[in-house]
Scaffold this active site. Sequence first.
Site, PDB file in Angstrom:
ATOM      1  N   GLU A 147       7.381   2.190  -6.547  1.00  0.00           N
ATOM      2  CA  GLU A 147       7.535   1.654  -5.195  1.00  0.00           C
ATOM      3  C   GLU A 147       7.804   2.799  -4.221  1.00  0.00           C
ATOM      4  OE1 GLU A 147       6.983  -0.267  -2.961  1.00  0.00           O
ATOM      5  OE2 GLU A 147       8.404  -1.921  -2.796  1.00  0.00           O
ATOM      6  N   ASP A 148       7.451   2.613  -2.965  1.00  0.00           N
ATOM      7  CA  ASP A 148       7.692   3.667  -1.973  1.00  0.00           C
ATOM      8  C   ASP A 148       9.164   3.782  -1.613  1.00  0.00           C
ATOM      9  OD1 ASP A 148       7.737   1.218  -0.658  1.00  0.00           O
ATOM     10  OD2 ASP A 148       6.237   1.732   0.850  1.00  0.00           O
ATOM     11  N   ARG A 192       0.099   6.856   7.560  1.00  0.00           N
ATOM     12  CA  ARG A 192       0.112   6.915   6.091  1.00  0.00           C
ATOM     13  C   ARG A 192      -0.350   8.263   5.565  1.00  0.00           C
ATOM     14  NH1 ARG A 192       1.107   1.813   3.946  1.00  0.00           N
ATOM     15  NH2 ARG A 192       0.187   0.063   5.037  1.00  0.00           N
ATOM     16  N   PHE A 243      14.012   4.632  10.055  1.00  0.00           N
ATOM     17  CA  PHE A 243      12.672   4.161   9.712  1.00  0.00           C
ATOM     18  C   PHE A 243      11.766   5.366   9.493  1.00  0.00           C
ATOM     19  CE2 PHE A 243       8.467   2.382  10.159  1.00  0.00           C
ATOM     20  CZ  PHE A 243       8.599   1.210   9.429  1.00  0.00           C
ATOM     21  N   VAL A 244      11.194   5.463   8.299  1.00  0.00           N
ATOM     22  CA  VAL A 244      10.394   6.641   7.964  1.00  0.00           C
ATOM     23  C   VAL A 244       8.926   6.284   7.746  1.00  0.00           C
ATOM     24  CG1 VAL A 244      12.272   8.031   7.000  1.00  0.00           C
ATOM     25  CG2 VAL A 244      11.056   6.437   5.512  1.00  0.00           C
ATOM     26  N   LYS A 247      17.361   3.646   0.417  1.00  0.00           N
ATOM     27  CA  LYS A 247      18.323   3.548   1.535  1.00  0.00           C
ATOM     28  C   LYS A 247      19.493   2.703   1.034  1.00  0.00           C
ATOM     29  CE  LYS A 247      14.976   3.184   5.348  1.00  0.00           C
ATOM     30  NZ  LYS A 247      14.441   2.215   6.329  1.00  0.00           N
ATOM     31  N   ASP A 294       3.756   3.545   6.327  1.00  0.00           N
ATOM     32  CA  ASP A 294       3.140   3.317   7.638  1.00  0.00           C
ATOM     33  C   ASP A 294       4.098   2.734   8.660  1.00  0.00           C
ATOM     34  OD1 ASP A 294       3.419   0.671   6.523  1.00  0.00           O
ATOM     35  OD2 ASP A 294       1.974  -0.003   8.009  1.00  0.00           O
ATOM     36  N   ASP A 335      14.932  -0.738   0.206  1.00  0.00           N
ATOM     37  CA  ASP A 335      15.716  -0.888   1.427  1.00  0.00           C
ATOM     38  C   ASP A 335      16.781  -1.969   1.148  1.00  0.00           C
ATOM     39  OD1 ASP A 335      16.371  -0.705   4.129  1.00  0.00           O
ATOM     40  OD2 ASP A 335      14.747  -1.985   4.798  1.00  0.00           O
ATOM     41  N   LYS A 352       0.820  -1.201   0.000  1.00  0.00           N
ATOM     42  CA  LYS A 352       0.000   0.000   0.000  1.00  0.00           C
ATOM     43  C   LYS A 352       0.859   1.259   0.000  1.00  0.00           C
ATOM     44  CE  LYS A 352      -3.204  -2.162   3.285  1.00  0.00           C
ATOM     45  NZ  LYS A 352      -3.685  -2.049   4.671  1.00  0.00           N
ATOM     46  N   GLY A 353       2.122   1.118   0.384  1.00  0.00           N
ATOM     47  CA  GLY A 353       2.957   2.276   0.692  1.00  0.00           C
ATOM     48  C   GLY A 353       3.114   3.291  -0.423  1.00  0.00           C
TER      49      GLY A 353
HETATM   50  P1  5GP Z   1      13.189  -4.255   0.886  1.00  0.00           P
HETATM   51  O1  5GP Z   1      12.697  -5.559   0.347  1.00  0.00           O
HETATM   52  O2  5GP Z   1      13.850  -3.377  -0.143  1.00  0.00           O
HETATM   53  O3  5GP Z   1      14.056  -4.460   2.093  1.00  0.00           O
HETATM   54  O4  5GP Z   1      11.949  -3.548   1.505  1.00  0.00           O
HETATM   55  C1  5GP Z   1      11.119  -2.741   0.828  1.00  0.00           C
HETATM   56  C2  5GP Z   1       9.857  -2.520   1.620  1.00  0.00           C
HETATM   57  O5  5GP Z   1      10.109  -2.434   3.023  1.00  0.00           O
HETATM   58  C3  5GP Z   1       9.241  -1.215   1.256  1.00  0.00           C
HETATM   59  O6  5GP Z   1       8.369  -1.351   0.182  1.00  0.00           O
HETATM   60  C4  5GP Z   1       8.520  -0.816   2.525  1.00  0.00           C
HETATM   61  O7  5GP Z   1       7.245  -1.414   2.533  1.00  0.00           O
HETATM   62  C5  5GP Z   1       9.349  -1.430   3.625  1.00  0.00           C
HETATM   63  N1  5GP Z   1      10.247  -0.451   4.241  1.00  0.00           N
HETATM   64  C6  5GP Z   1      11.590  -0.382   4.148  1.00  0.00           C
HETATM   65  N2  5GP Z   1      12.086   0.658   4.851  1.00  0.00           N
HETATM   66  C7  5GP Z   1      11.015   1.285   5.392  1.00  0.00           C
HETATM   67  C8  5GP Z   1      10.856   2.452   6.211  1.00  0.00           C
HETATM   68  O8  5GP Z   1      11.794   3.164   6.588  1.00  0.00           O
HETATM   69  N3  5GP Z   1       9.580   2.775   6.531  1.00  0.00           N
HETATM   70  C9  5GP Z   1       8.497   2.053   6.159  1.00  0.00           C
HETATM   71  N4  5GP Z   1       7.304   2.470   6.566  1.00  0.00           N
HETATM   72  N5  5GP Z   1       8.606   0.948   5.393  1.00  0.00           N
HETATM   73  C10 5GP Z   1       9.851   0.573   5.014  1.00  0.00           C
END
Ligand code: 5GP
Length: 176
Positions: free
Chosen positions: A98-99, A164, A151-152, A130, A158, A102, A42-43
């Site tokens: 994508e939001d 959100r 963490f944002v 990140k 969310d 990470d 949803k992000g």
């Molecule tokens: P990845 O698979 O790249 O580690 O994770 C991506 C997903 O992790 C993002 O789509 C998001 O949903 C979540 N995520 C990663 N860092 C953050 C953060 O700082 N805040 C929030 N709310 N979600 C995060």
Amino acid sequence: MNNPQTSVLISDAQIQDRVRELGRMVTKDFPDGELIVVGILKGAFMFVADLTRAIERPLKLDFMGISSYGRGKTSSGEVKVTKDLDMQIEGANVLIVEDIVDTGVTLSYLVGVLNQRKPRAIRIAALLDKPDRRLRPVHVAYCGFQIPDEFVVGYGLDFDEDYRGLKDICILKEGA
Ligand code: 5GP
């Protein structure tokens, strides 16, 4: 709105300026052909809404649901498709929206899944990146902002489904 549990990292105005720039880049890079924007729920919902309005060419929109975090601040490391696309993407230009990238686990998995459906090309737009946390290489063609390992929340992002609706992207303070 002042919230004692959050501090602003990127303001609403900065987000809007940058999203308009990204929209101009996408418009220029896709002069023709079918463009399907795939928003990741949803992000990314706010970013998708603003970015699609900043892209000045015809496009189609679909959504995918992916879960990798579950509840809390750390990823489970397991990626699950919770809602698949309604559209066929064969032969189309696909823009994944994508939001935040990470570790890169979610997006590298998703690109693998969508590539099997034989699109013409896949590009990624991510509002936040990140880079320090990357475990899997992911090429983000359109990146809004690189941020530190915090963490944002806000602008669609969310923490356990809260925050959100904030207009700014905020750091969630320890203990919140
Ligand atoms: P990845 O698979 O790249 O580690 O994770 C991506 C997903 O992790 C993002 O789509 C998001 O949903 C979540 N995520 C990663 N860092 C953050 C953060 O700082 N805040 C929030 N709310 N979600 C995060």
